[in-house]
Design a protein around this motif. Structure first.
Motif, mmCIF file in Angstrom:
data_model
loop_
_atom_site.group_PDB
_atom_site.id
_atom_site.type_symbol
_atom_site.label_atom_id
_atom_site.label_comp_id
_atom_site.label_asym_id
_atom_site.label_seq_id
_atom_site.Cartn_x
_atom_site.Cartn_y
_atom_site.Cartn_z
ATOM 1 N N SER A 170 0.840 -1.195 0.000
ATOM 2 C CA SER A 170 0.000 0.000 0.000
ATOM 3 C C SER A 170 0.876 1.247 0.000
ATOM 4 N N PRO A 171 1.341 1.662 -1.170
ATOM 5 C CA PRO A 171 2.263 2.801 -1.195
ATOM 6 C C PRO A 171 1.539 4.092 -0.833
ATOM 7 N N PRO A 172 2.132 4.909 0.058
ATOM 8 C CA PRO A 172 1.509 6.171 0.427
ATOM 9 C C PRO A 172 1.296 7.038 -0.812
ATOM 10 N N GLY A 173 0.112 7.559 -0.941
ATOM 11 C CA GLY A 173 -0.177 8.439 -2.059
ATOM 12 C C GLY A 173 -0.141 7.727 -3.400
ATOM 13 N N GLY A 174 -0.112 6.390 -3.401
ATOM 14 C CA GLY A 174 -0.073 5.648 -4.652
ATOM 15 C C GLY A 174 1.242 5.816 -5.405
ATOM 16 N N ASP A 175 2.291 6.228 -4.676
ATOM 17 C CA ASP A 175 3.570 6.520 -5.322
ATOM 18 C C ASP A 175 4.483 5.292 -5.240
ATOM 19 N N PHE A 176 4.725 4.657 -6.396
ATOM 20 C CA PHE A 176 5.472 3.389 -6.399
ATOM 21 C C PHE A 176 6.967 3.555 -6.143
ATOM 22 N N SER A 177 7.431 4.798 -6.024
ATOM 23 C CA SER A 177 8.870 4.966 -5.795
ATOM 24 C C SER A 177 9.187 4.968 -4.301
ATOM 25 N N GLU A 178 8.164 4.810 -3.450
ATOM 26 C CA GLU A 178 8.440 4.855 -2.002
ATOM 27 C C GLU A 178 9.198 3.593 -1.577
ATOM 28 N N PRO A 179 9.840 3.629 -0.381
ATOM 29 C CA PRO A 179 10.778 2.550 -0.011
ATOM 30 C C PRO A 179 10.200 1.136 -0.036
ATOM 31 N N VAL A 180 9.005 0.934 0.504
ATOM 32 C CA VAL A 180 8.526 -0.459 0.605
ATOM 33 C C VAL A 180 8.297 -1.046 -0.787
#
Lengths: 585, 462
Positions: free
Chosen positions: A391-401
């Motif tokens: 579940s990336p915050p803000g739908g942003d796939f570049s986040e760490p997880v």
């Protein structure tokens, strides 16, 4: 049983610091305070031990005692797991409800497996046999769907001195004695295993068979292999959970472990209420007979959320060791990573990107590496497939997880916000998603369904990619100015998206498509394109093709043809070709 | 609060913002109540945020203004914070800490409950069912609200979220069962609170409402407690008294900011935009108190309102909220500036529990397919509008023009509704059919033939 191992020095949220705790070892399971709350040692510094507590720490005081049994956090493995509902540290929630009412109280200690229930044990070896560790000695019909194989625990081997005859036994009765070096070891129908340690196996095998999920966009375009790993990232509202539920319901895994990790209570309830009612189409038995549920919803203690993933994967390994194909659904690994971050923050560790600890990637790697297809110690083939939502915050796939997860998986189902907004479900985007298992499993399609699968898949993927570029042009100038051949691509993709990719999870027919049905549908659509190309070149316009009744039929074939009508569906490509040919006259 | 004869300590060691640290104490529990009395006899309450050997960190709910290191007496109450609850709380107005604001004495209570609540066992939950008819078609037809659901309103400053919430509270109906509203205001202006009270008074529902108001001028730390008090009261009314409770919480952004403030003062490691890493778990501990329980008649439905900073839906507050709640109602500035009220955005709004609660025997048989088709068509309208803005409407095909007409009527007739207008689900659905019939029949691929035959309307071509 448990002895005093220290005193509380400090309490901050779910983390407790203990003093005078020199006897504690890393990852030891401890009990904290008068209520004996369960916790685990996560850091040691001089005589201090830092403990993450799996229950609400309200009212703990400095000076309260810490107790230990000197064992790591373990799960119990044996008959009775299937159909059961556990929290993150394997406490049976239904029994808790019976005893404590509808709220979860603190300090509840209940054994995970029912000690009183009698199971019919069937011996499969005889006294005098030499046993390697992990070998089967008998079996128990755990549910109508699953034969539970009783295995020698991994660390034990030797000669079988005594084996119980067929009969009804509880988990407390020994069913075998193994002798090694003159020492007798009692064997029971259940065993314990520390959750953070992977269970041993014979050797790793390559993956070679798809996990058929009945979801067209998955099986046809982005398949996952049995023993593979897949991530489903998507912002909220893009339908991660429905995809997870669909796979838990329809996939051809023999055992499913469903880990609800830090997600909504009502969603878990939906699963818990529905699965016992859903009937497995292949066996006619309720799906809950092959499923284990782990429910650690977002309002339950955060440390237990961290543990729930390990509890689930350990159970998965246990059934894998019996030679089953197991699917582990984890919804959602981001919540697990956040639990890790929260605990790391409380331990005052140095944070990296977005506050996540430096060991996030290595923890993710450890977890995903526990998937795979193996030859078990007992000589059987078994597999674990991990299907993890992110579940990336803000739908942003570049986040760490999301970005770290991508390093350890080979299949990626990217959920697309725009598709979800248009209520195109499953909203798995075809541009960003990928699967690296195509070559591993093409053999299976060839043998079981048709040799044309891979080729057809490439044809349609190519069209989708062309469409993507054409749509950019259309956005600027409208579709009318495009040449007819390109209009045909748009039309084909329109049909493919609506008639094939969109799949209604709540429609009785549409919710599951067999591999064969999927291929026939795909073939019909490709025929439409190929036959269309021929006549368009002869001067027929796409607008004329569009209004043919056969287009309408293509759009509705997903619901008009059930699995019993596949013979009729087989004629669809021919029908399409003829209808288009007739236009030419 | 409980009366105890307890140890009393004199003097503090440090005061930072809303916190103080006290040393040379012992036997103090984590997350328990502390009473602080200053030399003017003013008493405030606090909660232990951290306890250690010989010290405790306490957050003071009434704010630390006027406190000094040596003018305070501190008592540790050895209990988590409790609130007395009873049915008499309906029709009353309280401040953010649960003290009466309406000039009447404290209501007598039946029971004392821990304000932190306890997690509901997932196996004890019942799946939310039966819709709540709000009388707004944009919700009832497109994003149906269900009993036991938590459905937030994502708004922005200057948008009419208060009006929508008040309209829903006034119009909401559950069939033949007792219904009440618990209202929690965190850090809202006096005018806003006044608006709600007046709106409840005018419609004659005030005696079915319990209000907890922590206004903008109250210490920010108080806001952390207000939703917990309101929800504890709601849990009592729902699960002990069998009522269907609608909890309206406004504004959750102020709650999150208070949490951030506290976290910063404590020097915690921030995650995104300075918000603490546990924001998700903390919000979950509030939102997850919605729901239904098997074998218990009542329900708690939550309608939290939050203003998105800068209208940014990816901001941590709406983002984390969206991950916990079962959908969201998003307000759109562009619609509102065109005069559409309620300006509920068609596409980003979603009710996750809708699918299981509409259709035959629940709302009406044609509801699911119609709603799905309306969504799909409206999504297409957005594409065509974008295209029209580049190539001009003259260049569009006749079909595209029909879509544009559909889009306009969808916004002006289905979405738009007067503040005092109450539309039933059936009325809304009929309106929906009327509008969708602007499109040619072949375009409606999400609706089955039988339903089209029943409801599709022939239109005179204009």
């Amino acid at each position: 049983m448990s002895s005093i191992a220290g005193k509380i020095y400090r309490v901050v949220g779910p983390v407790v610091e203990a003093e005078e705790a020199v006897s504690l070892r890393m990852l030891d399971m401890v009990e904290v305070g008068e209520d004996h709350l369960i916790g685990e040692v996560v850091r040691i510094k001089a005589d201090r031990a830092f403990i993450q507590v799996y229950e609400d720490t309200t009212s703990l005081k400095a000076g309260d005692f810490i107790y230990t049994q000197g064992t790591p956090l373990y799960v119990e493995l044996g008959p009775g797991l299937l159909g059961n509902i556990y929290d993150g540290i394997q406490r049976p929630l239904e029994i808790i409800k019976e005893r404590e009412g509808f709220y979860i109280q603190k300090g509840v200690h209940i054994e995970a497996l029912d000690r009183k229930k009698k199971w019919r044990f069937l011996p499969r070896r005889k006294a005098g046999d030499n046993l390697r560790s992990g070998e089967q000695i008998g079996e128990v019909q755990e549910t109508d769907l699953i034969m539970h194989k009783i295995l020698i625990p991994p660390a034990i081997s030797g000669s079988l001195k005594w084996l119980a005859p067929e009969g009804d036994y509880s988990l407390l009765e020994k069913i075998a004695v193994v002798t090694k070096g003159g020492v007798d070891i009692d064997i029971f129908m259940y065993q314990r295993w520390p959750v953070r340690k992977s269970r041993p196996y014979g050797e790793r095998l390559t993956v070679n068979e798809p996990l058929i999920t009945g979801q067209r966009v998955i099986d046809t375009l982005f398949p996952v292999a049995k023993g593979g790993c897949v991530a489903i990232p998507g912002g909220f509202g893009t339908g991660k959970t429905v995809v997870q539920h669909q796979i838990a319901k329809w996939s051809d895994a023999e055992v499913v472990i469903f880990v609800g990790c830090g997600e909504r209570g009502n969603e878990m309830t939906d699963v818990l209420l529905n699965f016992p009612k859903l009937i497995d189409p292949r066996t006619g038995r309720p799906l809950s007979e092959r499923t284990i549920f782990i429910a650690n919803t977002s309002n339950m203690p955060v440390a237990a959320r961290e543990a729930s993933i390990y509890t689930g994967i350990t159970m998965a390994e246990y059934y894998r060791d019996m030679g089953y194909n197991v699917a582990l659904m984890a919804d959602s690994t981001s919540r697990w990573a956040e639990a890790l971050r929260e605990l790391s923050g409380r331990l005052e560790e140095m944070p990296l990107e977005e506050g996540f600890p430096a060991y996030l990637p290595s923890r993710l790697a450890e977890f995903y590496e526990r998937a795979g297809r193996v030859r078990t110690l007992g000589g059987e083939n078994g597999s674990i497939t991990i299907i993890a939502s992110v579940s990336p915050p803000g739908g942003d796939f570049s986040e760490p997880v999301t970005s770290h997860t991508k390093r350890f998986i080979r299949c990626f189902w990217a959920l697309d916000r725009d598709l979800a907004n248009a209520r195109h479900y499953p909203s798995i985007g075809w541009i960003e998603s990928y699967s690296e298992y195509l070559d591993d499993i093409k053999r299976w399609w060839q043998d079981k369904v048709s040799a044309q699968w891979l080729e057809s898949r490439y044809i349609i993927m190519e069209l989708l990619q062309k469409e993507q570029k054409l749509l950019q042009v259309v956005k600027l100038v409208g579709p009318e100015v495009l040449p007819q051949t390109q209009r045909l691509i748009l039309e084909t993709c329109y049909i493919f998206k609506n008639a094939f990719l969109q799949q209604n999870a709540f429609d009785k027919v549409d919710t599951y498509s067999s591999a064969k049905k999927q291929l026939l549908m795909l073939k019909a659509i490709i025929t439409f394109y190929q036959a269309g190309e021929v006549i368009v070149k002869k001067g027929i316009s796409v607008n004329e093709i569009k209004v043919l009744p056969v287009c309408h039929e293509l759009m509705r074939m997903k619901t008009d043809y059930t699995e019993d009508d596949l013979d009729r569906l087989e004629k669809m490509p021919e029908k399409v070709a003829e209808a288009l040919k007739e236009l030419d006259f | 609060m409980h009366e105890y004869s307890l140890r009393e300590y004199l003097g503090l060691n440090e005061i930072v913002g809303p916190l103080f640290i006290i040393r040379n104490i012992h036997n103090v529990g984590y997350n328990e109540v502390v009473e602080v009395m200053d030399n003017e006899g003013r008493s405030r309450f606090g909660i232990t945020l951290e306890v250690g050997k010989g010290y405790a960190v306490v957050q003071v709910l009434g704010g630390t203004g006027g406190m000094s290191l040596n003018n305070c007496k501190v008592r540790f109450k050895e209990t988590p914070l409790m609130i007395g609850v009873s049915e008499e709380m309906l029709g009353r107005v309280f401040d953010g800490l649960g003290n009466p604001l309406d000039g009447m004495p404290k209501p007598a209570y039946d029971e004392q409950l821990d304000v932190n609540g306890m997690p509901i066992n997932p196996t004890a939950r019942d799946y939310p069912k039966n819709i709540i008819e709000t009388g707004l078609s944009s919700i009832d037809v497109m994003n149906t609200l269900v009993r036991g659901q938590k459905l937030p309103i994502f708004s922005g400053s200057g948008l009419p979220h208060d009006m929508i919430a008040a309209q829903i509270a006034r119009q909401a109906r559950v069939k033949n069962e007792s219904f009440c509203v618990v209202f929690a205001a965190m850090g809202v202006k006096y005018d806003t609170a006044r608006f709600f009270i007046k709106s409840f008074e005018e419609s004659g529902v005030l005696d079915r409402v319990s209000l907890f108001l922590s206004l903008a001028d109250a210490p920010s730390i108080e806001r952390l407690l207000t939703p917990k008090l309101a929800l504890t009261c709601a849990e009592y009314l729902a699960f002990k008294k069998g009522m269907h409770v609608l909890v309206i919480m406004t504004d959750m952004s102020n709650y999150c900011e208070a949490l951030r403030e506290l976290s910063t003062v404590r020097g915690e490691i921030p995650a995104r935009k300075g918000y603490p890493g546990y924001l998700y778990s903390d919000l979950a501990s509030i939102y997850e108190r919605a729901g239904m329980i098997k074998g218990v008649p009542g329900s708690i439905t939550q309608l939290p309102i939050l203003t998105m900073p800068n209208d940014d839906i990816t901001h941590p507050i709406p983002d984390l909220t969206g991950y916990i709640t079962e959908g969201q109602i998003v307000l759109e500035r562009e619609l509102y500036s065109r005069g559409v009220y309620p300006p509920i955005a068609g596409l980003p709004s979603l009710s996750r529990l809708m699918k299981d609660n509409i259709g035959k025997g629940m709302t009406r048989e044609d509801h699911p397919a119609l709603a799905s088709q309306l969504f799909a068509a409206y999504a297409h309208v957005k594409d065509i509008r974008a295209l029209a803005s580049i190539i001009g409407e003259e260049e569009l095909t006749p079909l595209d023009l029909k879509y544009l007409k559909f889009g306009d009527e969808f916004e002006k007739r289905l979405l738009t509704q007067n503040y005092h207008e109450r539309r039933t689900v059936e009325e809304g659905l009929d309106l929906g059919w009327d509008i969708i019939s602007i499109l040619p029949r072949e375009e409606l691929i999400r609706i089955k033939e039988e339903e089209l035959a029943k409801h599709y309307r022939k239109r005179d071509e204009t």
